[in-house]
Design an enzyme around this catalytic site. Structure first.
Site, PDB file in Angstrom:
ATOM      1  N   ARG A  46      12.222  -3.732  -3.009  1.00 61.75           N
ATOM      2  CA  ARG A  46      11.518  -2.452  -3.177  1.00 61.75           C
ATOM      3  C   ARG A  46      12.440  -1.569  -3.997  1.00 61.75           C
ATOM      4  NH1 ARG A  46       9.350   1.913  -3.748  1.00 61.75           N
ATOM      5  NH2 ARG A  46       7.770   2.818  -2.414  1.00 61.75           N
ATOM      6  N   GLU A  54      -0.553   2.157  -5.718  1.00 65.80           N
ATOM      7  CA  GLU A  54      -0.875   0.867  -5.109  1.00 65.80           C
ATOM      8  C   GLU A  54      -1.812   0.087  -6.033  1.00 65.80           C
ATOM      9  OE1 GLU A  54       0.565  -0.242  -2.330  1.00 65.80           O
ATOM     10  OE2 GLU A  54       1.679   1.627  -2.297  1.00 65.80           O
ATOM     11  N   ARG A  99      12.198  -5.860   3.523  1.00 70.15           N
ATOM     12  CA  ARG A  99      12.495  -6.012   2.099  1.00 70.15           C
ATOM     13  C   ARG A  99      13.830  -5.364   1.765  1.00 70.15           C
ATOM     14  NH1 ARG A  99       7.174  -3.180  -0.274  1.00 70.15           N
ATOM     15  NH2 ARG A  99       8.046  -1.649   1.165  1.00 70.15           N
TER      16      ARG A  99
END
Length: 169
Positions: A46, A54, A99
């Site tokens: 990320r 998105e 992540r």
């Protein structure tokens, strides 16, 4: 017997430290997951301090026509990363989804996060960037680049609205 236990523990510690999860940097060919997430050698990363629309998110262009701005952001990132490989990411932390959060750079040394914001494909997420990309965002907004060419909802607000919770961006 104690020698075997000690060697097993040493080997386990070395494997743990050598795993991608503990690496301070990850480098390789980046695959774009979405506008602010890439994958290198199986490691999801990320991008630190930025928030991109998105993939399902829609924005309006300067004429009020809707377009899939999240998809466009991801495609723009993919094209841009392909022009200078490999991509290198420096570990910052792990997010709540496991992540890696990282500061990433193309082979030519350009910051991926800064490029995304400067070109209007992401916003400076001050909550995590402390305003590091404010100047780049001002430039994108003034120049009406990317999502700034029309109307859009902040990605963090769009996510919150989709799951019906308070934004807290």
């Amino acid at each position: 017997m104690q020698y075997k236990i000690a060697m097993t523990r040493l080997l386990a510690a070395l494997l743990f430290l050598a795993s991608p999860a503990m690496a301070q940097t990850v480098e390789g060919r980046a695959s774009v997951v979405d506008g602010d997430t890439i994958e290198i050698s199986g490691e999801r990363i990320r991008l630190n301090g930025v928030d991109a629309p998105e993939s399902w998110q829609r924005c309006a262009d300067g004429g009020g026509e809707e377009y899939r701005c999240g998809k466009d952001a991801a495609f723009a990132l993919d094209d841009w990363l392909a022009a200078s490989r490999p991509t290198r990411c420096e570990f910052v932390e792990r997010d709540r989804y496991g992540r890696m959060v990282g500061d990433c750079y193309r082979a030519d040394g350009i910051s991926v996060g800064e490029w995304l914001v400067r070109n209007g494909w992401a916003v400076d997420w001050v909550r995590y960037s402390s305003g590091r990309f404010a100047e780049a965002q001002d430039e994108a907004s003034r120049s009406k680049r990317g999502i700034w060419r029309g109307a859009f909802e902040l990605p963090c607000e769009a996510r919150a609205r989709r799951v019906k919770r308070k934004a807290g961006c």
